[in-house]
Scaffold this motif. Structure first.
Motif, PDB file in Angstrom:
ATOM      1  N   SER A 125     -39.997  11.323 -18.064  1.00 51.57           N
ATOM      2  CA  SER A 125     -39.927  12.014 -16.777  1.00 51.57           C
ATOM      3  C   SER A 125     -40.186  11.055 -15.614  1.00 51.57           C
ATOM      4  CB  SER A 125     -40.908  13.195 -16.736  1.00 51.57           C
ATOM      5  OG  SER A 125     -42.249  12.756 -16.865  1.00 51.57           O
ATOM      6  N   ARG A 126     -41.115  10.132 -15.787  1.00 54.26           N
ATOM      7  CA  ARG A 126     -41.385   9.167 -14.719  1.00 54.26           C
ATOM      8  C   ARG A 126     -40.219   8.194 -14.536  1.00 54.26           C
ATOM      9  NH1 ARG A 126     -47.838   7.819 -15.825  1.00 54.26           N
ATOM     10  NH2 ARG A 126     -48.653   9.658 -14.720  1.00 54.26           N
ATOM     11  N   ALA A 127     -39.506   7.933 -15.621  1.00 49.73           N
ATOM     12  CA  ALA A 127     -38.376   7.011 -15.535  1.00 49.73           C
ATOM     13  C   ALA A 127     -37.184   7.629 -14.812  1.00 49.73           C
ATOM     14  CB  ALA A 127     -37.955   6.567 -16.937  1.00 49.73           C
ATOM     15  N   VAL A 128     -36.964   8.929 -14.991  1.00 53.35           N
ATOM     16  CA  VAL A 128     -35.735   9.534 -14.463  1.00 53.35           C
ATOM     17  C   VAL A 128     -35.936  10.336 -13.179  1.00 53.35           C
ATOM     18  CG1 VAL A 128     -34.688   9.610 -16.759  1.00 53.35           C
ATOM     19  CG2 VAL A 128     -35.885  11.636 -15.885  1.00 53.35           C
ATOM     20  N   ILE A 129     -37.172  10.732 -12.873  1.00 60.86           N
ATOM     21  CA  ILE A 129     -37.407  11.494 -11.643  1.00 60.86           C
ATOM     22  C   ILE A 129     -37.952  10.532 -10.585  1.00 60.86           C
ATOM     23  CG2 ILE A 129     -38.579  13.445 -10.569  1.00 60.86           C
ATOM     24  CD1 ILE A 129     -38.782  14.732 -13.322  1.00 60.86           C
ATOM     25  N   SER A 130     -37.052   9.943  -9.851  1.00 62.26           N
ATOM     26  CA  SER A 130     -37.436   8.975  -8.822  1.00 62.26           C
ATOM     27  C   SER A 130     -37.523   9.662  -7.457  1.00 62.26           C
ATOM     28  CB  SER A 130     -36.387   7.865  -8.756  1.00 62.26           C
ATOM     29  OG  SER A 130     -35.125   8.397  -8.359  1.00 62.26           O
ATOM     30  N   GLN A 131     -38.146   8.965  -6.524  1.00 64.11           N
ATOM     31  CA  GLN A 131     -38.212   9.495  -5.165  1.00 64.11           C
ATOM     32  C   GLN A 131     -36.818   9.594  -4.569  1.00 64.11           C
ATOM     33  OE1 GLN A 131     -40.822  10.872  -3.489  1.00 64.11           O
ATOM     34  NE2 GLN A 131     -39.140  11.459  -2.127  1.00 64.11           N
ATOM     35  N   ASN A 132     -35.950   8.649  -4.933  1.00 62.41           N
ATOM     36  CA  ASN A 132     -34.575   8.688  -4.449  1.00 62.41           C
ATOM     37  C   ASN A 132     -33.857   9.947  -4.928  1.00 62.41           C
ATOM     38  OD1 ASN A 132     -32.208   7.384  -3.162  1.00 62.41           O
ATOM     39  ND2 ASN A 132     -31.434   7.308  -5.262  1.00 62.41           N
ATOM     40  N   ARG A 133     -34.059  10.297  -6.180  1.00 65.64           N
ATOM     41  CA  ARG A 133     -33.433  11.522  -6.700  1.00 65.64           C
ATOM     42  C   ARG A 133     -34.040  12.771  -6.067  1.00 65.64           C
ATOM     43  NH1 ARG A 133     -32.391  10.157 -13.165  1.00 65.64           N
ATOM     44  NH2 ARG A 133     -30.277   9.323 -12.831  1.00 65.64           N
ATOM     45  N   ASP A 163     -26.455  11.492 -11.830  1.00 60.87           N
ATOM     46  CA  ASP A 163     -27.009  10.985 -10.567  1.00 60.87           C
ATOM     47  C   ASP A 163     -26.214  11.548  -9.388  1.00 60.87           C
ATOM     48  OD1 ASP A 163     -28.985   9.707  -9.216  1.00 60.87           O
ATOM     49  OD2 ASP A 163     -28.312   7.672  -9.653  1.00 60.87           O
ATOM     50  N   THR A 192     -38.181  17.796 -19.221  1.00 64.52           N
ATOM     51  CA  THR A 192     -38.058  17.015 -17.988  1.00 64.52           C
ATOM     52  C   THR A 192     -37.120  17.695 -16.998  1.00 64.52           C
ATOM     53  OG1 THR A 192     -38.490  14.944 -19.154  1.00 64.52           O
ATOM     54  CG2 THR A 192     -37.373  14.784 -17.028  1.00 64.52           C
TER      55      THR A 192
END
Length: 390
Positions: free
Chosen positions: A78-86, A124, A310
């Protein structure tokens, strides 16, 4: 980011599509598939044109055999795929397509965060849709004897889309497993759930966000989504909770969970009569969630526990929920340790599926059963202590 063999959006093959033998020479398989298509009533000239550039794809087989992402735990994934950019793009796209999301909620009852999360995780927000030739992906996987009953129907569905003018056997590209467009739908799903969201007379999930989002909403409703109900909610659990009651196989009313001391971390719990499960993706010391009936629908989209959890959590974040409290979970097992654990569980009579090092639903259930037997906290999270005890 649809991962096989865990996908359930792949629909079951009908008996009519079970007549093409897998394996053998690829050219023979293509010829047999063409013959089957004509037997089913498709025009010979159309069939010949559709399959004219058919080719086997070793890259597809390689991708199918190397899905290591499932060995990540929930926090890491979850930390890898949920970025601030997303997160930021989700807010932006939610506003840009506000009218589309409103229509989806009216027609299908699916909340915008749910589709925004899928849109983000799958491609994305449409930026990375895959560059595999879709027909060749489907033919390669239909020829492969690992899961031909899942992929062969998609070949014929793609042929039908071609006849409608909505598929190009040479130019249509997508994920290695044959999914197409911004929310990665398979040909059969497009045939059944495709919606012309922008009114141009075609269903184009690659370039039209309204088409893709409306189609995704319709598909989720068809899979059982319940309008106006939550899907996942972070909770606080008491330290003396009966851990054996946790997990997706145990469904208790929200009212009864509240009596056991479960509280919402933010906002209020769902209606007291709703059935829900306490979900502990990394055991009693890690994040905790209440999974409502709509959460089960996620598994009709993808079978991976980590991906589903996630995606559901991401959807809540996109609708204003705070970041989860990670806690301090016990260290997970290495790949070799997980395989050793699965082997031990098998020897004790548990069905864990394939010994693959992946902590899936069957392995979790077996872990919880052995924890109960051994007098350990039965939170379904495997530890070195459990491995040693076995």
């Amino acid at each position: 980011m649809r991962f096989l063999p865990f996908v359930l959006a792949l629909t079951c093959a009908s008996p009519a599509f079970a007549n093409v033998p897998c394996g053998g020479s690829f050219s023979s398989f293509v010829n047999n598939t063409k013959a089957e298509a004509m037997r089913l009533g498709h025009d010979k000239s159309t069939v010949n044109t559709f399959f004219a550039n058919a080719a086997h794809s070793p890259a597809v087989i390689k991708a199918d055999r190397s899905q290591g992402v499932f060995k990540k735990d929930f926090i890491d994934f979850s930390r890898a795929v949920i970025s601030q950019n997303r997160m930021s793009n989700g807010a932006s796209y939610g506003e840009k397509y506000k009218s589309v999301f409103k229509k989806i909620e009216q027609n299908y009852g699916v909340s915008r965060g749910v589709l925004l999360a899928f849109w983000a995780l799958e491609t994305d927000y449409g930026q990375v849709q895959g560059n595999f030739n879709t027909l060749n992906s489907l033919l390669t996987l239909g020829h492969d004897c690992r899961r031909p009953e899942l992929f062969q129907p998609q070949i014929f569905a793609a042929l039908e889309l071609y006849e409608h003018g909505d598929f190009d056997p040479v130019r249509t590209q997508g994920a290695w497993a044959g999914e197409i467009g911004m929310v990665q739908m398979l040909p059969e799903d497009i045939l059944r759930n495709g919606v012309d969201g922008d009114g141009d007379g075609h269903v184009n999930l690659k370039t039209s966000a309204p088409d893709a989002l409306m189609s995704g909403g319709k598909m989720l409703k068809g899979l059982g989504w319940r309008a106006g109900e939550p899907w996942l909610q972070e909770i606080t659990v008491p330290s003396n909770l009966d851990w054996s009651k946790t997990g997706l196989t145990h469904k208790i009313s929200v009212g009864d969970w509240a009596k056991m001391g479960i509280t919402a971390r933010s906002g209020n719990l769902g209606k007291s009569n709703l059935k829900a499960s306490v979900l502990l993706p990394m055991g009693r010391k890690g994040p905790a969630f209440l999974a409502y009936p709509n959460f089960d629908v996620y598994f009709e989209w993808n079978k991976s526990f980590v991906y589903v959890t996630t995606a559901a959590y991401f959807a809540t974040r996109l609708e204003g929920a705070p970041a989860y409290q990670a806690g301090n979970p016990d260290a997970g097992l290495s790949d070799a340790q997980m395989k050793s654990l699965q082997t031990k569980l098998q020897k004790r009579g548990h069905d864990v599926g394939k010994v693959d090092g992946i902590l899936g639903a069957k392995t979790r259930a077996a872990v919880q059963a052995e924890q109960q037997r051994l007098g350990l906290p039965a939170d379904a999270w495997p530890t070195t202590a459990l491995l040693g005890a076995l």
